[in-house]
Scaffold this motif. Structure first.
Motif, short mmCIF file in Angstrom:
data_model
loop_
_atom_site.label_atom_id
_atom_site.label_comp_id
_atom_site.label_asym_id
_atom_site.label_seq_id
_atom_site.Cartn_x
_atom_site.Cartn_y
_atom_site.Cartn_z
N GLN A 240 -2.65 7.28 -18.29
CA GLN A 240 -3.67 7.47 -17.28
C GLN A 240 -3.04 7.60 -15.89
N PRO A 241 -3.73 8.28 -14.96
CA PRO A 241 -3.21 8.37 -13.58
C PRO A 241 -3.08 6.97 -12.98
N LYS A 242 -2.05 6.81 -12.19
CA LYS A 242 -1.80 5.53 -11.56
C LYS A 242 -2.81 5.30 -10.44
N PRO A 243 -3.59 4.20 -10.47
CA PRO A 243 -4.60 3.99 -9.43
C PRO A 243 -3.98 3.64 -8.09
N LEU A 244 -4.79 3.78 -7.04
CA LEU A 244 -4.34 3.52 -5.68
C LEU A 244 -3.73 2.13 -5.52
N GLU A 245 -4.37 1.14 -6.15
CA GLU A 245 -3.89 -0.24 -5.98
C GLU A 245 -2.48 -0.43 -6.52
N ASP A 246 -2.12 0.30 -7.54
CA ASP A 246 -0.77 0.16 -8.09
C ASP A 246 0.29 0.60 -7.09
N PHE A 247 -0.04 1.57 -6.26
CA PHE A 247 0.90 2.01 -5.23
C PHE A 247 1.00 0.99 -4.10
N MET A 248 -0.11 0.30 -3.84
CA MET A 248 -0.15 -0.61 -2.70
C MET A 248 0.29 -2.02 -3.05
N ASN A 249 0.25 -2.38 -4.33
CA ASN A 249 0.48 -3.76 -4.72
C ASN A 249 1.86 -4.06 -5.26
N GLU A 250 2.76 -3.08 -5.23
CA GLU A 250 4.11 -3.36 -5.70
C GLU A 250 4.82 -4.26 -4.70
N SER A 251 5.56 -5.23 -5.22
CA SER A 251 6.12 -6.27 -4.36
C SER A 251 7.27 -5.75 -3.50
N LEU A 252 7.36 -6.33 -2.32
CA LEU A 252 8.44 -6.01 -1.39
C LEU A 252 9.64 -6.91 -1.68
N PRO A 253 10.84 -6.46 -1.33
CA PRO A 253 12.00 -7.36 -1.48
C PRO A 253 11.85 -8.55 -0.53
N GLU A 254 12.48 -9.67 -0.90
CA GLU A 254 12.35 -10.88 -0.09
C GLU A 254 12.92 -10.71 1.31
N ASN A 255 13.92 -9.86 1.44
CA ASN A 255 14.56 -9.67 2.74
C ASN A 255 14.02 -8.43 3.47
#
Length: 508
Positions: A240-255
């Motif tokens: 399925q197409p990747k929803p908008l939230e999946d693009f926005m909710n990926e975690s940032l590196p700690e630094n």
């Protein structure tokens, strides 16, 4: 008047005079009907914007579509069906790269201002009303009702006071670009066709997935595990197409180099958080107007800022089946490392989040903040829809096809434009061919269709006269020889019969 009932109270202005157009800069070509709204319920405003009206502060205007130089069509996006396009994914990736690595893109963005209201719509101050009459009549009831409502909900306390970065309200890591499935294949060139002696072409993503499975199976065989080979021969049904939230909710590196936080603060009545951040927000607006819109330093004054983007006729309203934050007017503040860098002005209404305006610090123009804030607001609308199922649209203001700079609003698909004659919603794909041929167009192709809320009885229009609410029919008898019937007829035709029977039209 019922002590617990809210009323919308308006003064109506005609639309005979032309004003300066903020889009094509024509000095007298902008024609619109206008109303000054002293107070307004969110349901009345929802019904008005579904008839082509729009607010700028407390002034509500409706372009005269077949007369104005740049026809402005109300546009809405279906948020539950929205899929980010390739350009949207690039915007999200650009922001994530900036947050994680601190790299600002070079060069200026080509401009997506997200200006959903026009400052040059017409007069903005009431000229006839006696405020003592309002105080003695409907406004006291509205103030009493507002006082009985909680001023801040638990959800607001969490989002505004604690400002804890939760859910999609905190910027995350680089999104991964995937095909959005929206590009149209070019017409094939003449030739002999596909080479049947060669294997059919397959997507690189499917080939990578197949190789991963084969490696995993090889490793499991080496470890003595028993597996059943399942080599896919094409895309799986679950792709399925990747929803908008999946693009926005990926975690940032700690630094990460920066921290971005989005805070929702109520602007009317102003919450403590709104008041505390008012000056910082105003300073961003001032530099934005001077740098982006080339305003002279004295034009974006504090009073102009309050009147344009802080004052709102919408009272705070709460409903058991509505969103926890309630309905009304808000500012979504974008805080970067503890300072405001952008603010999206929005209204939360019964069936939509309506974008009013966006302003940002010009130092961050290259981050495409117009597009980025729209994507955040679409995601925010999807969150609210989980709490209030009928709240499922995002209104981007006006789509102006005759102004190329404003056409980008049509990129948030699927979206509809409002037919200026029948007030029916029509998919934008069906509207664009007509707009290529003519600035003004009736989108509804049914020749027999009309305005379902057409004025049928002017006598039922509600007016506020001498501190008393009454139907226009009674008012006309009290004021023998009344000369305002044509004006009231025009007003009621523009707001529709339903609104005309609920909204109080002030009569001097």
């Amino acid at each position: 008047m019922a002590g617990n009932k809210s009323y919308t109270i308006v003064e109506y202005f005609g639309g005979d005079d032309g004003y300066r157009c903020g889009y094509c800069k024509n000095q007298t070509g902008n024609f619109s009907h206008g109303m000054w709204t002293h107070t307004m319920t969110v349901q009345d405003y929802q019904d008005l914007i579904d008839r082509g009206w729009r607010r700028s502060g407390k002034y509500v205007y409706k372009p005269i579509m077949n007369k104005t130089c740049c026809p402005q069509y109300t546009i809405r996006c279906h948020v539950l069906k929205f899929q980010p396009s390739k350009s949207h994914k690039k915007v999200l990736k650009k922001m994530s790269k900036f947050i994680s690595k601190g790299e600002l893109p070079k060069g200026q963005e080509d401009g997506e201002p997200m200006d959903s209201v026009c400052e040059d719509a017409g007069p903005r101050k009431p000229v006839k009303i006696c405020h003592s009459e309002l105080k003695c009549a409907a406004v006291t009831d509205l103030q009493k009702e507002a006082a009985e409502c909680p001023t801040i909900t638990d959800a607001q306390k969490k989002d505004e006071a604690d400002a804890a970065p939760t859910g999609s309200e905190t910027s995350r890591k680089d999104p991964v670009c995937v095909p959005d499935g929206r590009t149209t294949a070019a017409a094939p060139k003449p030739g002999t066709g596909a080479d049947t002696s060669r294997p059919p072409c397959r997507k690189a993503k499917d080939l990578r997935k197949e190789r991963r499975l084969q490696k995993e199976q090889t490793r499991q065989h080496a470890d003595g595990a028993s597996t059943t080979p399942t080599t896919p021969t094409g895309p799986t049904q679950t792709n399925q197409p990747k929803p908008l939230e999946d693009f926005m909710n990926e975690s940032l590196p700690e630094n990460s180099s920066h921290g971005l936080e989005v805070r929702l603060v109520r602007s009317n009545p102003p919450s403590p958080q709104f008041k505390a951040s008012f000056d910082a927000s105003y300073q961003v607006y001032k530099v934005y107007q001077m740098a982006i819109h080339k305003d002279p330093p004295d034009k974006p004054s504090e009073s102009q800022f309050r009147r344009f983007l802080c004052d709102s006729p919408l009272e705070a309203e709460y409903s058991p089946d509505g969103p926890e934050v309630g309905y009304g007017s808000f500012h979504q503040q974008y805080w970067l490392d503890g300072r405001i860098v952008a603010v999206g002005v929005i209204d939360i209404l019964p069936t939509c989040v309506s974008s009013v305006y966006l302003y940002y610090h010009p130092d961050f123009a290259s981050l495409s903040l117009g597009s980025y804030s729209a994507l955040r607001e679409i995601s925010f609308t999807r969150q609210l829809q989980k709490q209030s199922p009928k709240l499922s649209y995002y209104y981007l203001g006006f789509y102006i096809h005759s102004c190329p700079k404003m056409r980008y609003k049509g990129q948030y698909r699927p979206s509809d434009l409002l037919c200026p004659e029948t007030y029916a919603w029509v998919p934008i794909e069906r509207c664009l061919p007509q707009l290529e041929n003519s600035r003004y167009a009736r989108f509804n192709q049914d020749p027999d269709a009309g305005d379902s809320r057409l004025l049928k009885d002017i006598g039922l229009v509600l007016v506020l006269y001498r501190r008393t609410v009454m139907p226009y029919g009674v008012y006309a008898r009290k004021r023998k020889g009344s000369s305002d019937e044509a004006e009231v007829q025009q007003y009621a035709g523009l707001v529709g019969q339903d609104c005309a029977e609920r909204i109080l039209l002030y009569r001097a």
